[in-house]
Design a protein around this motif. Structure first.
Motif, PDB file in Angstrom:
ATOM      1  N   GLN A  57      -1.530 -87.845 -86.771  1.00  0.00           N
ATOM      2  CA  GLN A  57      -1.583 -86.648 -87.600  1.00  0.00           C
ATOM      3  C   GLN A  57      -0.239 -85.933 -87.668  1.00  0.00           C
ATOM      4  O   GLN A  57       0.055 -85.261 -88.646  1.00  0.00           O
TER       5      GLN A  57
ATOM      6  N   MET B  59      -7.594 -95.362 -89.019  1.00  0.00           N
ATOM      7  CA  MET B  59      -7.114 -94.109 -89.597  1.00  0.00           C
ATOM      8  C   MET B  59      -6.958 -94.352 -91.097  1.00  0.00           C
ATOM      9  O   MET B  59      -6.661 -95.469 -91.522  1.00  0.00           O
TER      10      MET B  59
ATOM     11  N   THR C 170      -4.743 -90.107 -82.046  1.00  0.00           N
ATOM     12  CA  THR C 170      -5.063 -89.460 -83.320  1.00  0.00           C
ATOM     13  C   THR C 170      -4.074 -88.338 -83.600  1.00  0.00           C
ATOM     14  O   THR C 170      -3.565 -88.205 -84.716  1.00  0.00           O
TER      15      THR C 170
ATOM     16  N   ASP D 156     -13.098 -86.698 -91.282  1.00  0.00           N
ATOM     17  CA  ASP D 156     -12.191 -86.895 -90.156  1.00  0.00           C
ATOM     18  C   ASP D 156     -12.989 -86.702 -88.871  1.00  0.00           C
ATOM     19  O   ASP D 156     -13.401 -85.588 -88.545  1.00  0.00           O
TER      20      ASP D 156
ATOM     21  N   GLU E 263     -11.851 -84.023 -86.283  1.00  0.00           N
ATOM     22  CA  GLU E 263     -11.758 -82.622 -86.712  1.00  0.00           C
ATOM     23  C   GLU E 263     -12.074 -81.638 -85.582  1.00  0.00           C
ATOM     24  O   GLU E 263     -11.397 -80.630 -85.421  1.00  0.00           O
TER      25      GLU E 263
ATOM     26  N   ARG F  90      -5.235 -90.061 -97.547  1.00  0.00           N
ATOM     27  CA  ARG F  90      -6.050 -89.522 -98.650  1.00  0.00           C
ATOM     28  C   ARG F  90      -6.306 -90.577 -99.716  1.00  0.00           C
ATOM     29  O   ARG F  90      -7.316 -90.536-100.406  1.00  0.00           O
TER      30      ARG F  90
ATOM     31  N   VAL G  17     -11.369 -92.297 -89.268  1.00  0.00           N
ATOM     32  CA  VAL G  17     -12.582 -92.553 -90.048  1.00  0.00           C
ATOM     33  C   VAL G  17     -13.550 -93.517 -89.366  1.00  0.00           C
ATOM     34  O   VAL G  17     -14.705 -93.641 -89.791  1.00  0.00           O
TER      35      VAL G  17
ATOM     36  N   THR H 113      -3.892 -89.856 -91.551  1.00  0.00           N
ATOM     37  CA  THR H 113      -4.126 -88.737 -90.645  1.00  0.00           C
ATOM     38  C   THR H 113      -5.596 -88.473 -90.346  1.00  0.00           C
ATOM     39  O   THR H 113      -5.899 -87.589 -89.566  1.00  0.00           O
ATOM     40  N   ARG H 114      -6.491 -89.226 -90.967  1.00  0.00           N
ATOM     41  CA  ARG H 114      -7.925 -89.006 -90.733  1.00  0.00           C
ATOM     42  C   ARG H 114      -8.513 -90.167 -89.944  1.00  0.00           C
ATOM     43  O   ARG H 114      -8.415 -91.321 -90.362  1.00  0.00           O
TER      44      ARG H 114
ATOM     45  N   TRP I  61     -16.440 -90.433 -95.151  1.00  0.00           N
ATOM     46  CA  TRP I  61     -15.038 -90.516 -94.750  1.00  0.00           C
ATOM     47  C   TRP I  61     -14.525 -89.193 -94.175  1.00  0.00           C
ATOM     48  O   TRP I  61     -13.400 -88.790 -94.416  1.00  0.00           O
TER      49      TRP I  61
END
Length: 100
Positions: A35, A12, A31, A91, A94, A15, A52, A49-50, A89
């Motif tokens: 998040q 994960m 996940t 998410d 999503e 930003r 990757v 929170t992403r 990169w």
């Protein structure tokens, strides 16, 4: 996305590209926990929170071994792993989120 494995090692990112490496038997649930910052420890202090990067395994011991291997790596090697699977990169989780 076909998620047919039982265990996952994942990365994960925040930003600012703070990375968190973990292992789980339910990647979608884990996940979601990241998040919503519902996990204690590092993930509650840094907004990673992403999703990757991830890799699936049939055997939990193999997944844990891979997680430990990646955690020992230098940051540059982890970044190269992410870039190979996910150069932008984005998410990867999503599509798992309900529409707003």
């Amino acid at each position: 996305m076909a998620v047919d494995r039982h265990y996952f090692v994942y990365l994960m990112a925040s930003r600012t590209h703070v990375l968190y490496c973990g292992v789980t038997g339910n990647l979608e649930r884990r996940t979601h926990q990241h998040q919503h910052r519902s996990l204690e420890g590092l993930s509650s202090h840094y907004p990673c929170t992403r999703l990757v990067w991830f890799e699936g395994f049939d055997d939990v011991r193999s997944a844990i071994g891979r997680e430990k291997q990646i955690k020992r790596w230098r940051r540059e090697k982890k970044l190269a792993l992410i870039r190979k699977m996910n150069p932008c990169w984005v998410d990867l989780s999503e599509d798992w989120r309900p529409e707003k």
